[in-house]
Each structure stands twice: as C-alpha cells, then as structure tokens.
Design a protein around this motif. Structure first.
Motif, PDB file in Angstrom:
ATOM      1  N   ASP A 135       0.869  -1.175   0.000  1.00 15.21           N
ATOM      2  CA  ASP A 135       0.000   0.000   0.000  1.00 15.21           C
ATOM      3  C   ASP A 135       0.910   1.232   0.000  1.00 15.21           C
ATOM      4  OD1 ASP A 135      -1.632   2.191   0.668  1.00 15.21           O
ATOM      5  OD2 ASP A 135      -3.007   0.937   1.813  1.00 15.21           O
ATOM      6  N   PRO A 136       0.851   2.059  -1.027  1.00 19.34           N
ATOM      7  CA  PRO A 136       1.714   3.247  -1.097  1.00 19.34           C
ATOM      8  C   PRO A 136       1.508   4.217   0.061  1.00 19.34           C
ATOM      9  CG  PRO A 136       0.703   2.808  -3.228  1.00 19.34           C
ATOM     10  CD  PRO A 136       0.022   1.909  -2.238  1.00 19.34           C
ATOM     11  N   GLN A 137       0.380   4.089   0.776  1.00 21.02           N
ATOM     12  CA  GLN A 137       0.126   4.974   1.912  1.00 21.02           C
ATOM     13  C   GLN A 137       0.764   4.473   3.204  1.00 21.02           C
ATOM     14  OE1 GLN A 137      -4.155   5.507   2.010  1.00 21.02           O
ATOM     15  NE2 GLN A 137      -4.016   7.284   0.655  1.00 21.02           N
ATOM     16  N   PHE A 138       1.281   3.252   3.201  1.00 18.33           N
ATOM     17  CA  PHE A 138       2.002   2.774   4.377  1.00 18.33           C
ATOM     18  C   PHE A 138       3.243   3.655   4.571  1.00 18.33           C
ATOM     19  CE2 PHE A 138       0.599  -1.988   4.472  1.00 18.33           C
ATOM     20  CZ  PHE A 138      -0.699  -1.582   4.684  1.00 18.33           C
ATOM     21  N   VAL A 139       3.556   3.951   5.827  1.00 14.87           N
ATOM     22  CA  VAL A 139       4.705   4.782   6.150  1.00 14.87           C
ATOM     23  C   VAL A 139       5.898   3.900   6.512  1.00 14.87           C
ATOM     24  CG1 VAL A 139       5.601   6.548   7.724  1.00 14.87           C
ATOM     25  CG2 VAL A 139       3.201   6.627   6.984  1.00 14.87           C
ATOM     26  N   GLY A 140       7.052   4.208   5.934  1.00 15.84           N
ATOM     27  CA  GLY A 140       8.277   3.487   6.267  1.00 15.84           C
ATOM     28  C   GLY A 140       9.258   4.422   6.934  1.00 15.84           C
ATOM     29  N   LEU A 141       9.857   3.987   8.045  1.00 20.93           N
ATOM     30  CA  LEU A 141      10.831   4.800   8.772  1.00 20.93           C
ATOM     31  C   LEU A 141      12.106   4.005   8.988  1.00 20.93           C
ATOM     32  CD1 LEU A 141       8.525   6.291  11.576  1.00 20.93           C
ATOM     33  CD2 LEU A 141       9.218   7.401   9.449  1.00 20.93           C
ATOM     34  N   THR A 142      13.240   4.646   8.759  1.00 22.77           N
ATOM     35  CA  THR A 142      14.517   3.984   9.007  1.00 22.77           C
ATOM     36  C   THR A 142      15.360   4.850   9.929  1.00 22.77           C
ATOM     37  OG1 THR A 142      16.379   2.846   7.922  1.00 22.77           O
ATOM     38  CG2 THR A 142      15.736   4.973   7.005  1.00 22.77           C
TER      39      THR A 142
END
Length: 211
Positions: A135-142
């Motif tokens: 889902d392109p709306q999922f947020v990814g954090l690194t």
C-alpha cells in the motif's frame, strides 16, 4: 559488531521482552470487562499511555519524522525490514487487508507504520519500493543508527536483536507484535501477533472512537 556488543544488545532485548510480557499480564488482568472484545482481538491497552523519545527517523521520502510526533491518527507500528523472508510480508499483507475492509471514516483515522530494524540495507528508496507492493500509503521509517533504533524499541517494549551485517544474506530477529500509538503521539498499547484480521476489522472502529 563485536561479540560483547551483540551480547549487550541481546540482554537489552530480553529485558524489553520481559517488560512487555509483564505489562501484557498486568494489562490483561486490569482490562477484563470493559475491553474484553478488544483483548479478544489481540488489542491490549496500557493502563497509562507512554510518552515516546524525541528520536528522529527518516521516512520513505527522505523526510525527517520524530517518533514522538506520529499524531492525529492511530498508528499501528510494526518493526520489520524489507529483506524479511516471512513475518514482515505476511503481516503487511494482513494489515493491507484489514485497512481495506475498514469503513472509510475509520480508515482515514488509521495509519500503518513500518520501522526498519535493518538500517544497513533499508534506505528510504528501498522502503518506498517495498511498501508500494502492499500500500503506497504505508509509512516506512529507518533510523540513523542501531543505537537510536534500540532506544525506540526499548521505549515501546518491542524487542529485536541486531544482525551480524558482515554475513551475506543475514536476517534480523524481531517481534511480530505491533505498538499502538494514539492520535496524541503516545503509546496506548500493543497488538499481539499473529493478527486476527476479522476481529481487528471488527474492533478497530471501536478503538478509534477513543481520544
């Protein structure tokens, strides 16, 4: 990473796990009654919300995001990584299904956040491409470092064990539980793994009514 450093990280992770299990037991006994349906769905609320550290991570668009500023929505926060062979793709697929089955008004109040436990390989570009499959709306954090990641994980009581990145094709041991962050940016509880998609769809509308 030296053997001593890895041993320290493992001990810290075990302490976090024990704390999480203790909270789980305490919360389950205190919340029976009003929150029975939530508990049955694997949603465990803390008796008191927790403030999170002001640690800055980088999202999939290369923008800084402070972990204590995930506000205005209920955030279902998952620790994982893009090279994960099993838990992560399964969990993200379930979260996609859960989100798609929620009423639109509820869906708008919920966001899915993946915090990478593999900053060595999970660049913002890698996270964006990977999450786009779900889902392109999922947020990814690194995170910028393993040390900062460990601080965040300890604050949320969700353990992981840093990998030996010198080994080709290494994997990272991490929990499948989710942290539940409220619209005020504090941790409100946990969601136990494995996820029960139908019960989550049924109970999240009740959860988001809370302030």
């Amino acid at each position: 990473m030296t053997k001593t450093q890895k041993t320290v990280y493992i001990l810290v992770a075990l302490v976090a796990l024990v704390m999480g299990l203790t909270f789980n037991k305490m919360m389950s006994s205190k919340q029976q009654g009003d929150n029975t349906s939530l508990i049955d769905a694997g949603i465990i609320l803390l008796p008191q919300s927790r403030h999170l550290p002001a640690i800055e991570l980088t999202n999939q668009d290369g923008q800084p995001v402070a972990i204590n500023e995930l506000k205005d929505k209920w955030s279902l926060l998952f620790f994982g990584y893009t090279f994960c062979p099993d838990i992560c793709p399964t969990t993200l697929a379930q979260l996609r299904q859960i989100k798609s089955e929620l009423p639109e008004a509820v869906r708008d109040k919920v966001q899915i956040v993946l915090v990478s436990v593999d900053p060595n390989r999970d660049t913002p570009k890698q996270l964006k491409q990977y999450l786009g499959y779900f889902d392109p709306q999922f947020v990814g954090l690194t995170p910028r470092s393993i040390e900062e990641l460990q601080t965040v994980a300890n604050a949320l009581s969700i353990p992981f064990i840093p990998a030996d990145t010198s080994k080709p094709g290494y994997t990272v041991d991490h929990s499948g539980n989710l942290a539940l962050i409220g619209p005020d940016g504090t941790q409100r509880g946990f969601i136990r793994a494995p996820l029960n998609t139908q019960k989550m769809v049924d109970q999240l509308p009740e959860l988001v009514k809370r302030k």
